[in-house]
Design an enzyme around this catalytic site. Structure first.
Site, PDB file in Angstrom:
ATOM      1  N   SER A  40      -6.979   1.303 -12.891  1.00  0.00           N
ATOM      2  CA  SER A  40      -7.009   0.103 -12.340  1.00  0.00           C
ATOM      3  C   SER A  40      -5.828  -0.321 -11.750  1.00  0.00           C
ATOM      4  CB  SER A  40      -7.469  -0.870 -13.295  1.00  0.00           C
ATOM      5  OG  SER A  40      -6.686  -0.842 -14.368  1.00  0.00           O
ATOM      6  N   HIS A  81     -14.132   0.844 -12.126  1.00  0.00           N
ATOM      7  CA  HIS A  81     -13.782   0.877 -10.806  1.00  0.00           C
ATOM      8  C   HIS A  81     -14.343   2.061  -9.921  1.00  0.00           C
ATOM      9  CE1 HIS A  81     -10.736  -2.489 -11.194  1.00  0.00           C
ATOM     10  NE2 HIS A  81     -10.275  -1.612 -12.164  1.00  0.00           N
ATOM     11  N   LYS A 125     -17.701  -5.605 -11.316  1.00  0.00           N
ATOM     12  CA  LYS A 125     -16.832  -5.023 -10.240  1.00  0.00           C
ATOM     13  C   LYS A 125     -17.241  -4.850  -8.912  1.00  0.00           C
ATOM     14  CE  LYS A 125     -12.911  -4.458 -13.231  1.00  0.00           C
ATOM     15  NZ  LYS A 125     -12.609  -3.852 -14.378  1.00  0.00           N
TER      16      LYS A 125
HETATM   17  C1  LIG Z   1     -12.287  -4.452 -15.677  1.00  0.00           C
HETATM   18  C2  LIG Z   1     -12.297  -3.039 -16.534  1.00  0.00           C
HETATM   19  C3  LIG Z   1     -12.961  -3.378 -17.866  1.00  0.00           C
HETATM   20  C4  LIG Z   1     -13.445  -4.529 -18.444  1.00  0.00           C
HETATM   21  O1  LIG Z   1     -14.774  -4.821 -17.836  1.00  0.00           O
HETATM   22  P1  LIG Z   1     -15.362  -6.297 -17.888  1.00  0.00           P
HETATM   23  O2  LIG Z   1     -16.595  -6.294 -17.459  1.00  0.00           O
HETATM   24  O3  LIG Z   1     -14.569  -7.102 -16.851  1.00  0.00           O
HETATM   25  O4  LIG Z   1     -14.792  -6.926 -19.299  1.00  0.00           O
HETATM   26  C5  LIG Z   1     -12.871  -2.118 -18.519  1.00  0.00           C
HETATM   27  N1  LIG Z   1     -12.352  -1.016 -18.127  1.00  0.00           N
HETATM   28  C6  LIG Z   1     -11.657  -0.993 -17.077  1.00  0.00           C
HETATM   29  C7  LIG Z   1     -11.104   0.426 -16.798  1.00  0.00           C
HETATM   30  C8  LIG Z   1     -11.591  -2.022 -16.172  1.00  0.00           C
HETATM   31  O5  LIG Z   1     -11.018  -2.026 -15.048  1.00  0.00           O
END
Ligand SMILES: *Cc1c(COP(=O)(O)O)cnc(C)c1O
Length: 390
Positions: A179, A207, A238
């Site tokens: 990320s 992602h 996302k």
């Molecule tokens: C955003 C993210 C999460 C968390 O997901 P949410 O649905 O926002 O709680 C978990 N792992 C990674 C790699 C992320 O980027």
């Protein structure tokens, strides 16, 4: 005493320029948003395909609310398991080509609940140093021994595999797209190692879902190794523009999670209309190649432009593009100047990233136009020169 202590900690953060505040978005999400009272070009969100404000998702919510109402009123294990939850899980398993799929209320809850239920104190987990906080928290909660390997370093991972044997199980866990760096885990090598050293593999496709793979299934499909990964977790929050998370895996593991995963069991099911919106987003991701093509055209264009101008974009190969500006003060000033010119890019500093690797973090979206990108590249160049970054 207690409050004095909290106040001291916050004061120290303030002094170090690390205190964080909530800032307000005053419009729906998109490539342009109203932010802190002005319209800006948005390079901050994870809304890669622009689906977070897509009327088709809204339509599916309206249809769901008419038959399923709003709340799910109980844990899914009690009486909160509703048609849209089941439809989404069935569709996801098919889309990802796995035996089964299970939804969680968020990605954070998924990682914490999956890892802590499947692994325990007699197990060893190998984790990329830059894995997401929710993975780290899941490992901590599990009580398993944590072996961190250097970011993307397969030799280091192999050394650790060679030098350890678990009393029970061993598992490699990695983000598939990272990320903060926008680079990609070498899943082909990872499944080779897991085969050779006989351990499980779990990946976090937060992602990657909707972004990577022919149809947006994620990195496992991008590498063609989906059949060799035991647990594929990802989110609808996302690229899918919705909310909630999935795990795609075997029937056995799903069954185990339903029985043992505390963040699945001891929480109310997501409102079914959220699952309906996620399902709609999934179908759009599968059927509409043009969104993903546009996202990737924009990604290549933006990254090539930044590199040509002399910026260091690390090993990014995805729509997440870091621009390295090691000095955190310069990095913050860069972000401020961009904002003054109507461009929203976040400055990421330690402790979110390792010391000396502060960066601007851009995320490119499908709805960005060439004009948006050219304008942004132009501003990057002039501010980069003003601040002596290039
Ligand atoms: C955003 C993210 C999460 C968390 O997901 P949410 O649905 O926002 O709680 C978990 N792992 C990674 C790699 C992320 O980027």
């Amino acid at each position: 005493m207690f409050e004095q202590n909290l106040s001291n900690i916050l004061g120290q953060l303030e002094q170090d320029g690390l205190k964080r505040e909530l800032r307000d978005t005053q419009s729906a999400q998109g490539s342009r948003i109203q932010f802190e009272g002005r319209e800006v070009l948005n390079f901050c969100s994870n809304n890669y395909l622009g689906l977070a404000n897509d009327s088709r998702l809204g339509q599916s919510i309206v249809e769901s609310i008419q038959t399923e109402g709003f709340g799910s009123a109980a844990s899914r294990l009690v009486c909160g398991n509703m048609p849209s939850h089941c439809a989404l899980e069935e569709w996801m398993a098919k889309f990802k080509g796995t035996e089964a799929s299970l939804m969680y209320s968020s990605g954070y809850m998924a990682n914490v609940g999956i890892i802590s239920s499947l692994f325990g104190k007699d197990d060893i987990i190998f984790s990329d140093r830059l894995n997401h906080a929710s993975i780290i928290d899941g490992i901590r909660l599990s009580g398993a021994t944590l072996k961190r390997y250097r970011h993307l370093d397969m030799e280091h991972l192999e050394q650790l595999l060679e030098s350890t044997s678990g009393l029970r199980h061993r598992c490699i866990i990695t983000d598939s797209v990272f990320s903060m760096d926008g680079d990609v885990a070498p899943l082909d090598k990872i499944v080779e190692l897991s085969g050779h050293y006989d351990c499980q593999v779990m990946i976090d496709e937060a992602h990657a879902f909707g972004v990577m793979g022919d149809l947006g299934q994620g990195c496992a499909h991008h590498f063609g190794v989906q059949d060799r990964i035991d647990i594929q977790m990802g989110t609808f929050s996302k690229a899918a523009g919705s909310f909630g998370a999935y795990v795609c895996t075997t029937k056995l593991i799903r069954d185990f999670l339903v029985n043992r995963s505390r963040s699945f069991i001891y929480t109310t099911g997501l409102p079914p209309l959220i699952a309906a919106a996620s399902l709609k987003a999934g179908k759009i991701i599968e059927e509409d190649q043009s969104l993903r093509n546009k996202l990737w055209d924009n990604t290549y264009y933006m990254r090539a432009g930044l590199r040509l101008a002399g910026f260091d974009t690390l090993r990014s190969s995805t729509p997440i593009i870091p621009v390295l500006i090691p000095d955190s003060q310069v990095c913050v000033e860069f972000s401020k100047r961009l904002f003054d010119q109507g461009i929203l890019v976040s400055a990421i500093r330690p402790p979110t990233v390792p010391k000396g690797t502060s960066r601007l973090r851009l995320t490119v979206m499908a709805p960005h136009t060439k004009t948006d990108l050219d304008l942004t590249l132009n501003r990057f160049q002039s501010i980069g020169k003003e601040l002596g970054v290039i």
